[in-house]
Write an enzyme that holds these catalytic residues in place. Structure first.
Site, short mmCIF file in Angstrom:
data_model
loop_
_atom_site.label_atom_id
_atom_site.label_comp_id
_atom_site.label_asym_id
_atom_site.label_seq_id
_atom_site.Cartn_x
_atom_site.Cartn_y
_atom_site.Cartn_z
N TYR A 159 -61.03 49.44 -25.24
CA TYR A 159 -59.86 48.68 -24.78
C TYR A 159 -58.81 48.59 -25.89
O TYR A 159 -57.65 48.96 -25.70
CB TYR A 159 -60.32 47.29 -24.36
CG TYR A 159 -59.24 46.41 -23.78
CD1 TYR A 159 -58.74 46.63 -22.51
CD2 TYR A 159 -58.75 45.32 -24.50
CE1 TYR A 159 -57.76 45.79 -21.96
CE2 TYR A 159 -57.78 44.48 -23.96
CZ TYR A 159 -57.29 44.72 -22.69
OH TYR A 159 -56.34 43.88 -22.16
N ARG A 225 -58.32 30.41 -29.48
CA ARG A 225 -57.44 31.25 -28.68
C ARG A 225 -56.24 30.40 -28.29
O ARG A 225 -56.29 29.16 -28.36
CB ARG A 225 -58.12 31.75 -27.39
CG ARG A 225 -59.33 32.67 -27.59
CD ARG A 225 -58.94 34.03 -28.14
NE ARG A 225 -60.09 34.93 -28.17
CZ ARG A 225 -60.97 35.04 -29.18
NH1 ARG A 225 -60.86 34.23 -30.24
NH2 ARG A 225 -61.94 35.91 -29.14
N ARG A 291 -56.90 33.42 -32.86
CA ARG A 291 -55.81 34.19 -32.26
C ARG A 291 -54.71 33.25 -31.80
O ARG A 291 -54.95 32.30 -31.08
CB ARG A 291 -56.31 35.02 -31.09
CG ARG A 291 -55.25 35.97 -30.59
CD ARG A 291 -55.68 36.71 -29.36
NE ARG A 291 -56.71 37.69 -29.59
CZ ARG A 291 -57.65 37.98 -28.69
NH1 ARG A 291 -57.70 37.33 -27.57
NH2 ARG A 291 -58.52 38.92 -28.93
P1 NAD Z 1 -57.30 42.56 -13.88
O1 NAD Z 1 -58.57 43.26 -14.15
O2 NAD Z 1 -57.31 41.37 -12.97
O3 NAD Z 1 -56.23 43.58 -13.30
C1 NAD Z 1 -56.21 44.94 -13.60
C2 NAD Z 1 -55.89 45.69 -12.32
O4 NAD Z 1 -55.82 47.10 -12.61
C3 NAD Z 1 -56.98 45.53 -11.27
O5 NAD Z 1 -56.39 45.25 -10.03
C4 NAD Z 1 -57.70 46.86 -11.27
O6 NAD Z 1 -58.30 47.17 -10.03
C5 NAD Z 1 -56.57 47.80 -11.63
N1 NAD Z 1 -57.01 49.06 -12.24
C6 NAD Z 1 -57.91 49.24 -13.24
N2 NAD Z 1 -58.02 50.53 -13.55
C7 NAD Z 1 -57.15 51.19 -12.72
C8 NAD Z 1 -56.82 52.55 -12.56
N3 NAD Z 1 -57.39 53.53 -13.31
N4 NAD Z 1 -55.89 52.88 -11.62
C9 NAD Z 1 -55.33 51.92 -10.84
N5 NAD Z 1 -55.62 50.62 -10.96
C10 NAD Z 1 -56.51 50.26 -11.89
O7 NAD Z 1 -56.69 42.17 -15.28
P2 NAD Z 1 -55.41 41.31 -15.65
O8 NAD Z 1 -55.86 40.16 -16.44
O9 NAD Z 1 -54.57 41.09 -14.46
O10 NAD Z 1 -54.66 42.31 -16.64
C11 NAD Z 1 -53.57 43.10 -16.24
C12 NAD Z 1 -53.00 43.84 -17.42
O11 NAD Z 1 -52.58 42.91 -18.42
C13 NAD Z 1 -54.00 44.78 -18.09
O12 NAD Z 1 -53.33 45.96 -18.47
C14 NAD Z 1 -54.45 44.01 -19.30
O13 NAD Z 1 -54.83 44.86 -20.35
C15 NAD Z 1 -53.20 43.21 -19.65
N6 NAD Z 1 -53.55 41.99 -20.39
C16 NAD Z 1 -54.10 40.91 -19.75
C17 NAD Z 1 -54.43 39.79 -20.48
C18 NAD Z 1 -55.00 38.56 -19.83
O14 NAD Z 1 -55.25 37.57 -20.53
N7 NAD Z 1 -55.20 38.50 -18.53
C19 NAD Z 1 -54.22 39.76 -21.87
C20 NAD Z 1 -53.69 40.89 -22.47
C21 NAD Z 1 -53.34 41.99 -21.73
N1 UDP Z 2 -66.41 32.55 -24.72
C1 UDP Z 2 -67.30 31.47 -24.70
N2 UDP Z 2 -68.03 31.26 -23.57
C2 UDP Z 2 -67.92 32.03 -22.47
C3 UDP Z 2 -67.00 33.10 -22.48
C4 UDP Z 2 -66.27 33.34 -23.64
O1 UDP Z 2 -67.43 30.74 -25.68
O2 UDP Z 2 -68.60 31.76 -21.47
C5 UDP Z 2 -65.61 32.77 -25.93
C6 UDP Z 2 -65.59 34.21 -26.44
O3 UDP Z 2 -66.67 34.46 -27.31
C7 UDP Z 2 -64.26 34.25 -27.16
C8 UDP Z 2 -63.37 33.30 -26.35
O4 UDP Z 2 -64.26 32.51 -25.59
O5 UDP Z 2 -64.39 33.75 -28.48
C9 UDP Z 2 -62.41 34.02 -25.43
O6 UDP Z 2 -63.16 34.95 -24.67
P1 UDP Z 2 -62.51 35.80 -23.50
O7 UDP Z 2 -63.54 36.78 -23.05
O8 UDP Z 2 -61.94 34.89 -22.46
O9 UDP Z 2 -61.27 36.53 -24.15
P2 UDP Z 2 -61.08 37.42 -25.49
O10 UDP Z 2 -62.32 37.35 -26.33
O11 UDP Z 2 -60.81 38.78 -24.99
O12 UDP Z 2 -59.94 36.76 -26.15
#
Ligand code: NAD
Ligand code: UDP
Length: 332
Positions: A159, A225, A291
């Site tokens: 990722y 976070r 973070r």
């Molecule tokens: P999510 O998993 O809910 O959404 C991702 C979507 O992409 C899903 O609907 C999935 O089916 C689709 N998808 C995955 N692979 C695909 C492919 N090869 N072709 C077409 N569709 C595909 O996740 P999210 O939280 O909504 O994240 C959306 C975007 O934002 C992602 O790119 C993620 O990296 C980015 N992002 C999210 C967060 C967060 O906190 N939610 C943080 C940082 C970055």
């Molecule tokens: N985490 C936790 N309990 C859970 C799930 C996650 O303590 O049941 C912690 C995890 O180890 C991380 C933080 O929560 O330190 C955020 O995790 P998340 O997977 O939501 O996001 P990311 O690590 O990608 O920021």
């Protein structure tokens, strides 16, 4: 309004853009789709439903400006649109580590395909990048100028490195082909429609509290976070897309308020009530210790900042999970 003040059919049409959102059936993508439709645009939602769900956009099926296309962005796509938001990619550690090769393909080959499309159409394309490009940061809070501390061969690398490579591709398309690109680095975002089984901390804690189960704190729970409510995030993305062609980012989008996982657990318990206890589990490998975004650039460039306080956003999210029934049944 006099006759001459009325917008003509043609000028109204020019205000209505055809916008494509990849990953539009996912958590963030579906909220972005809602917002773009509310702003009057036509929206093409593209998704392979790996982590997304038709249910996230089912309320739009009869909407006259909404279209849904099942497609995997690792395959090429030929459509006619005016703007592209590239959100397709599983975002939670459980989901992106399920098939790590596919995760990298989605980030890298998917980016090449979507950039190729944007290049043919000469249209702006916005990349949903991530705070994970900073890895386990040794600079705190993280400004956009920080290059990060990422393990290239660990379980999170598919990722983190996939997203880093996607950023490289975006900036090379900019340098090489003068493409109008936009890159936003999204920090932990939460809200309604988070996948109930994606293992992310906010959805885990809320569901555990609603079920009266133990709250699973990974490690000592002192890791931090910064949690951004989804409406704030979508607002920042739309503002970024609206900037002029010279504005590329990358720009951090996130909430500057920083919380430890213990503080998050306590806030969720305060809202939900109940008898859940905190239990400690092993900290996952390469889990970042701290973070928090430095959002100075977003404030200066976009006039944007996250305004939803954690408790307020959590209350809305708890309400969603409570009403969704996920606390008592598996998701569709
Ligand atoms: P999510 O998993 O809910 O959404 C991702 C979507 O992409 C899903 O609907 C999935 O089916 C689709 N998808 C995955 N692979 C695909 C492919 N090869 N072709 C077409 N569709 C595909 O996740 P999210 O939280 O909504 O994240 C959306 C975007 O934002 C992602 O790119 C993620 O990296 C980015 N992002 C999210 C967060 C967060 O906190 N939610 C943080 C940082 C970055
Ligand atoms: N985490 C936790 N309990 C859970 C799930 C996650 O303590 O049941 C912690 C995890 O180890 C991380 C933080 O929560 O330190 C955020 O995790 P998340 O997977 O939501 O996001 P990311 O690590 O990608 O920021």
């Amino acid at each position: 309004m006099s006759g001459s003040d009325k917008p003509s059919a043609l000028s109204r049409y020019s205000l209505t853009k055809r916008v494509m959102v990849t990953g539009g059936a996912g958590f963030l993508g579906s909220h972005l789709v809602d917002r773009l439709l509310a702003d009057g645009h036509e929206v093409l939602c593209v998704d392979n439903f790996f982590t997304g769900a038709r249910a996230n956009v089912a309320h739009l099926f009869d909407h006259p400006r909404f279209e849904l296309l099942r497609h995997d962005i690792t395959m090429s796509l030929s459509v006619e649109v005016d703007e592209i938001y590239n959100f397709a990619c599983p975002a939670s550690p459980i989901h992106y580590q399920f098939d790590p090769v596919q995760t990298t393909k989605t980030s890298v080959i998917g980016a090449i395909n979507m950039l190729g499309l944007a290049k043919r159409l000469r249209v702006p394309i916005l990349q949903a990048s991530t705070s994970e490009v900073y890895g386990d940061p040794d600079v705190h809070p993280q400004p956009e100028t920080y290059w990060g501390n990422v393990n290239p061969i660990g379980p999170r690398s598919c990722y983190d490195e996939g997203k880093r490579c996607a950023e490289t591709l975006f900036f090379d398309y900019r340098r090489q082909h003068d493409l109008p690109i936009k890159v936003v680095r999204i920090f932990n975002t939460y809200g309604p429609r988070m996948h109930p089984n994606d293992g992310r901390v906010v959805s885990n804690f809320i569901l555990q509290a609603l079920r009266g189960e133990d709250i699973t704190i990974f490690g000592d729970g002192e890791q931090t976070r910064s949690f951004c409510y989804v409406d704030d995030l979508v607002n920042g993305c739309v503002r970024m897309m609206a900037t002029d062609a010279d504005t590329t980012g990358p720009v951090n989008l996130g909430n500057e308020a920083e919380f430890s996982m213990l503080e998050l657990a306590q806030t969720v318990l305060d809202i939900v009530g109940g008898s859940s206890k905190l239990v400690h589990k092993q900290l996952p490998q390469d889990d970042p210790r701290r973070r928090r975004p430095d959002t100075t650039l977003a404030r200066e460039m976009l006039g944007w900042e996250a305004t939803t306080r954690l408790r307020e956003g959590l209350e809305k999210t708890v309400r969603y999970f409570d009403q969704s029934g996920f606390a008592t049944r598996a998701p569709d």
